[in-house]
Design a protein around this motif. Structure first.
Motif, mmCIF file in Angstrom:
data_model
loop_
_atom_site.group_PDB
_atom_site.id
_atom_site.type_symbol
_atom_site.label_atom_id
_atom_site.label_comp_id
_atom_site.label_asym_id
_atom_site.label_seq_id
_atom_site.Cartn_x
_atom_site.Cartn_y
_atom_site.Cartn_z
ATOM 1 N N PHE A 68 23.982 76.540 -4.049
ATOM 2 C CA PHE A 68 24.766 76.290 -2.838
ATOM 3 C C PHE A 68 25.361 74.883 -2.902
ATOM 4 O O PHE A 68 24.633 73.910 -3.121
ATOM 5 C CB PHE A 68 23.861 76.429 -1.619
ATOM 6 C CG PHE A 68 24.554 76.300 -0.295
ATOM 7 C CD1 PHE A 68 25.611 77.127 0.044
ATOM 8 C CD2 PHE A 68 24.127 75.357 0.632
ATOM 9 C CE1 PHE A 68 26.232 77.028 1.282
ATOM 10 C CE2 PHE A 68 24.735 75.246 1.867
ATOM 11 C CZ PHE A 68 25.789 76.083 2.192
ATOM 12 N N PRO A 69 26.673 74.722 -2.699
ATOM 13 C CA PRO A 69 27.317 73.401 -2.829
ATOM 14 C C PRO A 69 27.128 72.550 -1.577
ATOM 15 O O PRO A 69 28.091 72.164 -0.904
ATOM 16 C CB PRO A 69 28.789 73.757 -3.062
ATOM 17 C CG PRO A 69 28.986 75.048 -2.327
ATOM 18 C CD PRO A 69 27.675 75.795 -2.479
ATOM 19 N N ALA A 70 25.886 72.218 -1.274
ATOM 20 C CA ALA A 70 25.557 71.547 -0.014
ATOM 21 C C ALA A 70 26.193 70.167 0.103
ATOM 22 O O ALA A 70 26.647 69.775 1.185
ATOM 23 C CB ALA A 70 24.035 71.442 0.129
ATOM 24 N N ALA A 71 26.214 69.406 -0.990
ATOM 25 C CA ALA A 71 26.769 68.047 -0.926
ATOM 26 C C ALA A 71 28.261 68.090 -0.614
ATOM 27 O O ALA A 71 28.760 67.330 0.230
ATOM 28 C CB ALA A 71 26.512 67.311 -2.239
ATOM 29 N N MET A 72 28.997 68.978 -1.282
ATOM 30 C CA MET A 72 30.430 69.100 -1.030
ATOM 31 C C MET A 72 30.683 69.556 0.398
ATOM 32 O O MET A 72 31.539 69.002 1.105
ATOM 33 C CB MET A 72 31.057 70.073 -2.029
ATOM 34 C CG MET A 72 32.574 70.276 -1.860
ATOM 35 S SD MET A 72 33.002 71.524 -0.607
ATOM 36 C CE MET A 72 32.470 73.021 -1.424
ATOM 37 N N LEU A 73 29.939 70.556 0.851
ATOM 38 C CA LEU A 73 30.126 71.063 2.207
ATOM 39 C C LEU A 73 29.738 70.016 3.252
ATOM 40 O O LEU A 73 30.350 69.941 4.326
ATOM 41 C CB LEU A 73 29.310 72.334 2.409
ATOM 42 C CG LEU A 73 29.802 73.561 1.634
ATOM 43 C CD1 LEU A 73 28.826 74.723 1.804
ATOM 44 C CD2 LEU A 73 31.200 73.964 2.088
ATOM 45 N N SER A 74 28.752 69.197 2.944
ATOM 46 C CA SER A 74 28.374 68.125 3.868
ATOM 47 C C SER A 74 29.484 67.093 3.988
ATOM 48 O O SER A 74 29.724 66.532 5.058
ATOM 49 C CB SER A 74 27.076 67.468 3.404
ATOM 50 O OG SER A 74 25.998 68.385 3.466
#
Length: 694
Positions: free
Chosen positions: A15-21
């Motif tokens: 899951f691309p959590a850093a990008m989405l954050s």
């Protein structure tokens, strides 16, 4: 029929959590600009459209594929049916439709359903403009007349102060905490301020940090007002608790100043005159003879977590939240909208716009000051908090106004229409975050009110209904994905607050079938201060989700909770309804700053995306030990921290709790006090380690 969801998804693994954050943080500063379709009306805990787009695209991206690239591309859900059982402002539904899916959006509250309908259905702008003009012709001249000076200038804002009688000497006490009633949002840069004499209500210019002053009538003024906290002091030195002086009645209010728009476009502060008082008295007389056929708020407040403070101040009926001029003016606007021919989407949009205007035009609003939007809306504290110095705004407004019907028409409806026609998404290209068009389909959904009509519709469609999601008309195995954001266990009780809008909307009937009940509170609401009741209610919804999911389907929801009992009930309710948690992914939450967050002991910046599959489909939790579950949570949190995302103690505690409790539930461990103590000890250790390494 099996679901379109891959057997292993990026949502569960990469899951691309850093990008989405990162993109979520940019959205959170100006949600109304970046996601205007879901910003036409107030709803609480509105999630980030960027994050939910990321959840959806990751849920259909196989493990190992580039989920970040999928987010920034024209992914098509190919007509997949996505259910949101707690639809709120409609964020999930909007993102589903933009991605070519079919949205099913349920919420037990009819005000939320109204907000969702505005987010997804199209408007004919020519018809909307015509309807708006008809409302303006019906009432604006009279509303303007009730907000003007003796020489015909427009009054933008009236300033009021609550008054009580001293229990010891009957002195009338004006509940100022300071004579400074207007200052700049950045006072050290712009120290100019307006002060009022608490004795005679003379208005003059000064500095925000003045020490002493003398009013034009010779009265000495200091920084200290009559109120400190809950205690007021009269001119004779008697101190008393403010609430004790109310004697069972709502406080009285007195006008003390006004902001006037000059003909050259400048604004000036002036003291209240006899003309102003006589004009307000005329409103009192008008209201006394107001026709029964006109729209006015109806209903009484009931006890509740978010209503008790207003009740303590003796606000008993919803009409108590408005003064006489507000009731007369707002009633004229509401009645003109109600009487438009319909039903039509454009009339409905104006009903929702009017309802949103109420948030800025009542006795619970206050003045934010110069250099910013003037009106601090009534829900800035997430409770119905009475104001000792409320602000009365011109409800129709001018281009210089804040929170008025006319200005919100442009900033909300027109902006939402433009977004629906050409949606823009925030995309991180590796060097910057930009708004990109062409990735999403326009929003022009046909709104269905039953599964039969929804399933028979071949064009873009959304099934939107105010109903208990534990009892739906959806067929078994009819849904590919369930994506949602369930209510908090406690804290903000949406129905208690939504009743403020419902008090007017039930008279206006914005759409066919809008609830005629005296309150939006319903049996079956998931929110409950009692953990066991919360768990029971949310389990019923999860069980229905398990029934309607196709084999191989997936449930994902965002969650954060300050109390571990909330996490326990969520995890236990999932287990009892046949779900297994397959991932807990930390990601940016709803907003960056707020008054509520500023006052929290451990303010939250992150949500946990809890990903689940049905046990009958062979789902298992990926962690094989307590240590592995803890390491998984730590890895996700550290990755966000290293990417520059603000990760606080409350975030760490919540994410670790979710990951560990999900693991224990998957191996059949009872989530008793011993387990929760162990979980919290491990969470505390993680807080120390991660924050020390920051």
């Amino acid at each position: 029929m099996t679901s379109v969801v891959p057997a292993q998804t990026s949502l569960e693994s990469t899951f691309p959590a850093a990008m989405l954050s990162a993109v979520g943080t940019k959205e959170s500063w100006r949600k109304e600009v970046h996601r205007p379709a879901t910003s036409t009306h107030k709803w609480w805990a509105k999630r980030l459209g960027t994050v939910f787009r990321g959840i959806l695209t990751s849920a259909v991206t196989p493990e190992g594929d580039d989920a970040a690239s999928a987010y920034g591309s024209a992914v098509n859900l190919a007509g997949a049916v996505v259910l949101d059982p707690f639809s709120g402002s409609g964020v999930t539904g909007v993102e589903v439709l933009k991605l070519g899916g079919r949205a099913v959006c349920f919420d037990i509250n009819p005000v939320a359903t109204l907000v969702q309908r505005q987010a997804m259905q199209p408007w004919d702008m020519q018809a909307l403009t015509t309807a708006y003009a008809a409302v303006e012709a019906a009432c604006r001249e009279e509303v303007d007349r009730l907000h003007q000076t003796e020489d015909g200038r427009t009054v933008l804002y009236y300033f009021w102060v609550a008054t009580v009688e001293c229990p010891d000497c009957s002195d009338r006490v004006r509940l100022f905490d300071s004579p400074v009633f207007s200052k700049n949002a950045y006072p050290k840069r712009v120290p100019k301020a307006q002060i009022v004499c608490p004795e005679c209500l003379a208005v003059q210019e000064s500095r925000y940090d003045f020490e002493t002053a003398t009013c034009p009538n010779g009265h000495a003024i200091t920084q200290r007002g009559a109120v400190r906290g809950q205690v007021a002091t009269c001119r004779h030195g008697h101190s008393f608790k403010t609430l004790s002086a109310l004697n069972g009645s709502r406080p009285d209010y007195e006008m003390y100043a006004k902001m006037v728009a000059n003909r050259d476009g400048s604004k000036v502060y002036e003291a209240i005159t006899d003309w102003d008082r006589d004009l307000y008295d005329e409103c009192v007389e008008l209201l006394a003879g107001w026709p029964d056929t006109a729209v006015l708020p109806r209903g009484e407040l009931a006890r509740g977590n978010n209503t008790d403070q207003a009740l303590k101040w003796n606000f008993r009926q919803w009409r108590d939240f408005f003064n006489a001029r507000q009731l007369v003016s707002l009633s004229m606007i509401a009645t003109a909208i109600r009487d438009l021919p319909g039903p039509a989407a454009e009339r409905e949009a104006l009903c929702a716009l009017f309802s949103g205007t109420l948030e800025f035009n009542n006795l619970f609003t206050s003045f934010k000051g110069e250099g910013t939007g003037a009106v601090r809306h009534m829900f800035s504290h997430h409770i119905l908090k009475p104001e000792r110095t409320p602000l009365e705004a011109h409800p129709w407004g001018t281009p210089q106004s804040s929170g008025a019907f006319s200005t919100l028409y442009k900033s909300r409806l027109q902006r939402a229409h433009e977004y629906k026609a050409e949606p823009a998404d925030l995309v991180d290209d590796g060097t910057d975050i930009n708004r990109v068009t062409g990735l999403s389909e326009p929003l022009a959904a046909t709104i269905a009110d039953s599964w039969d009509s929804f399933s028979a519709t071949t064009v873009q469609a959304a099934y939107v209904a105010a109903k208990n999601s534990a009892d739906t008309d959806l067929p078994e195995a009819s849904v590919d994905l369930v994506i949602t954001d369930p209510p908090y266990m406690d804290n903000v009780h949406y129905a208690e607050l939504a009743d403020f809008f419902h008090a007017w909307l039930q008279e206006m009937q914005p759409y066919e079938g809008y609830a005629q009940t005296p309150t939006t509170r319903r049996v079956g609401e998931v929110q409950h201060a009692d953990p066991a009741e919360f768990g029971k209610a949310i389990e019923a919804v999860w069980a229905e989700c398990a029934r309607v999911l196709k084999p191989g389907g997936l449930l994902a929801f965002t969650f954060h909770q300050a109390r571990i009992s909330g996490w326990v009930q969520v995890v236990e309710s999932l287990r009892r309804s046949g779900f297994v948690v397959t991932a807990v992914q930390p990601v940016k939450g709803e907003m960056t700053t707020s008054i509520v967050k500023a006052g929290a002991r451990e303010p939250s910046n992150l949500d946990s995306v809890v990903v689940c599959r049905r046990a009958v489909d062979g789902a298992t939790n990926p962690n094989r030990s307590t240590e592995e579950a803890l390491a998984t949570a730590q890895k996700g949190l550290a990755a966000l921290r290293d990417a520059g995302v603000d990760v606080g103690a409350g975030d760490i505690r919540s994410v670790v709790r979710g990951s560990l409790l999900a693991y224990f539930a998957s191996v059949g461990t009872s989530l008793d006090d011993a387990v929760t103590t162990q979980v919290d000890d491990l969470a505390t250790g993680t807080i120390t380690a991660l924050l020390a390494a920051a």
